[in-house]
Write an enzyme that holds these catalytic residues in place. Structure first.
Site, mmCIF file in Angstrom:
data_model
loop_
_atom_site.group_PDB
_atom_site.id
_atom_site.type_symbol
_atom_site.label_atom_id
_atom_site.label_comp_id
_atom_site.label_asym_id
_atom_site.label_seq_id
_atom_site.Cartn_x
_atom_site.Cartn_y
_atom_site.Cartn_z
ATOM 1 N N GLN A 179 0.813 -1.222 0.000
ATOM 2 C CA GLN A 179 0.000 0.000 0.000
ATOM 3 C C GLN A 179 0.844 1.270 0.000
ATOM 4 O O GLN A 179 0.304 2.367 -0.125
ATOM 5 C CB GLN A 179 -0.927 0.007 1.228
ATOM 6 C CG GLN A 179 -1.913 -1.128 1.282
ATOM 7 C CD GLN A 179 -2.965 -1.053 0.185
ATOM 8 O OE1 GLN A 179 -3.149 -0.021 -0.464
ATOM 9 N NE2 GLN A 179 -3.664 -2.158 -0.045
ATOM 10 N N CYS A 322 -9.322 -9.061 1.431
ATOM 11 C CA CYS A 322 -9.122 -10.451 1.849
ATOM 12 C C CYS A 322 -10.068 -10.830 2.986
ATOM 13 O O CYS A 322 -10.226 -12.002 3.302
ATOM 14 C CB CYS A 322 -7.673 -10.670 2.297
ATOM 15 S SG CYS A 322 -7.227 -9.791 3.806
#
Length: 384
Positions: A179, A322
């Site tokens: 990220q 996820c």
């Protein structure tokens, strides 16, 4: 029906320049980079040039770049590769409780092999408590791992300070930068990072490709075996994906400062509109110690999951992709002390610095409208 996409931590749209760079390696220059003939040599040169682009984004030596299928595989190679199949010495590994599930799952796998795992303490803003970490590290600590930028609240970890603490006791530091790449400056050499992972689809590149940086001198054990295209990662190198990642990293480095400022302006506009229309909202995490691209908000009286599923033309999320099938509150939010009720009333917006201002405004307006509708329904149900 056009979807206003505000979930850029889950994945990003592939940049047009990236697609253009990839196409020749699907059509004309389709050779295997390990082949000795002319097509193989063209492909190998493209792979080597891509490694340079990735390395430049990370402040690394291209020789330390290993291409993988993504940050999850890179995390596995780095963390599992630091341990033998059967450890005889008393060693331990340290994990950050707010990290991505790919890292936390590796911790559970190591614990199942009898390796001691320790959980770092984090403050309410999501930053690792360095004082307590210093107490947790000892001469038996093999590796500590942390995400440079948190995928749900955007917190930035102090990479250099973490590396210094780890190295004092001979512990290695692995950083998950999935990220962070393309969002904040990264210099692995200056920070003293030992291994670091990125994913292509988080930086406007293709899915199914990523990279692992390995500092010179760090020895890892392969976790898969094959033809030996790489010492650490066998398998045919997907030239088109590697080229796509390289181009995405090149563009990300070129746009880094401009994208940060664009994201700041978009965030300010989003927050002004949100606080005006939904005055009870609260921000999870510390906006002063995070990236401007990520907004994690508590919407009192609204269940985040219901809001996300009821939006037809806006894509937001309740957290990491996820975890999308989990009914449990976000592990990131609970780790920083957010109550289960507030965690279940939270949503995450991840902004694309390249999106049109008007598109962002319209998307946030639609989120506000739907949130107000759901809050009204919730109040009516409680009244009955």
């Amino acid at each position: 029906m056009k979807i206003i996409y505000l979930d850029n931590c889950a994945t990003t749209r592939v940049d047009d320049e990236v697609v253009d760079a990839m196409l020749p390696y699907l059509r004309e220059d389709f050779g295997n980079p390990s082949s000795p003939h002319v097509l193989g040599k063209r492909a190998r040169r493209a792979v080597d040039l891509a490694a340079v682009s990735v390395a430049e984004l990370l402040g690394a030596d291209p020789r330390g770049i290993v291409f993988t299928s993504g940050a999850t595989e890179s995390n596995n190679i780095a963390l599992l590769g630091m341990f033998a199949h059967e450890e005889r010495a008393p060693v331990n590994a340290l994990f950050c409780p707010t990290d991505h599930k790919s890292a936390l799952s590796i911790g559970r796998a190591l614990a199942g092999r009898g390796i001691e795992t320790r959980t770092m303490a984090v403050r309410q803003d999501g930053v690792i408590d360095l004082t307590r970490l210093a107490d947790q590290l000892d001469v038996h600590s093999r590796v500590a791992t942390a995400a440079l930028v948190n995928s749900e609240i955007g917190t930035i970890q102090p990479m250099s300070e973490l590396a210094a603490l780890c190295h004092e006791v001979g512990c290695l530091l692995h950083v998950d930068a999935a990220q962070a790449a393309g969002r904040i400056p990264i210099d692995v050499v200056e920070a003293g990072v030992d291994t670091l992972s990125i994913s292509g689809h988080k930086v406007r590149g293709p899915k199914g490709i990523g990279a692992l940086y390995v500092r010179p001198g760090v020895r890892l054990r392969p976790i898969t075996y094959g033809g030996g295209q790489y010492e650490l990662r066998s398998g045919t190198i997907p030239t088109h994906l590697v080229v796509g990642l390289g181009k995405a990293c090149e563009l990300a480095l070129r746009r880094l400062d401009d994208d940060w400022m664009r994201a700041v302006r978009l965030r300010e506009a989003a927050l002004e509109l949100l606080t005006t229309r939904l005055p009870g909202i609260r921000i999870n995490g510390d906006p002063l110690n995070g990236v401007p691209h990520v907004l994690n908000l508590v919407l009192p009286g609204v269940r985040g999951e219901s809001l996300v599923s009821s939006l037809r033309t806006v894509a937001v999320s309740t957290g990491s992709a996820c975890n999308s099938d989990s009914q449990e509150p976000s592990h990131v939010l609970t780790a920083i002390g957010v109550s289960a009720e507030d965690a279940n009333s939270s949503i995450r917006m991840c902004l694309d610095p390249r999106m049109a201002f008007d598109e962002l405004v319209r998307g946030v307006e639609l989120v506000c409208e739907r949130a107000l509708d759901l809050a009204e329904v919730s109040v009516a149900m409680q009244a009955t």
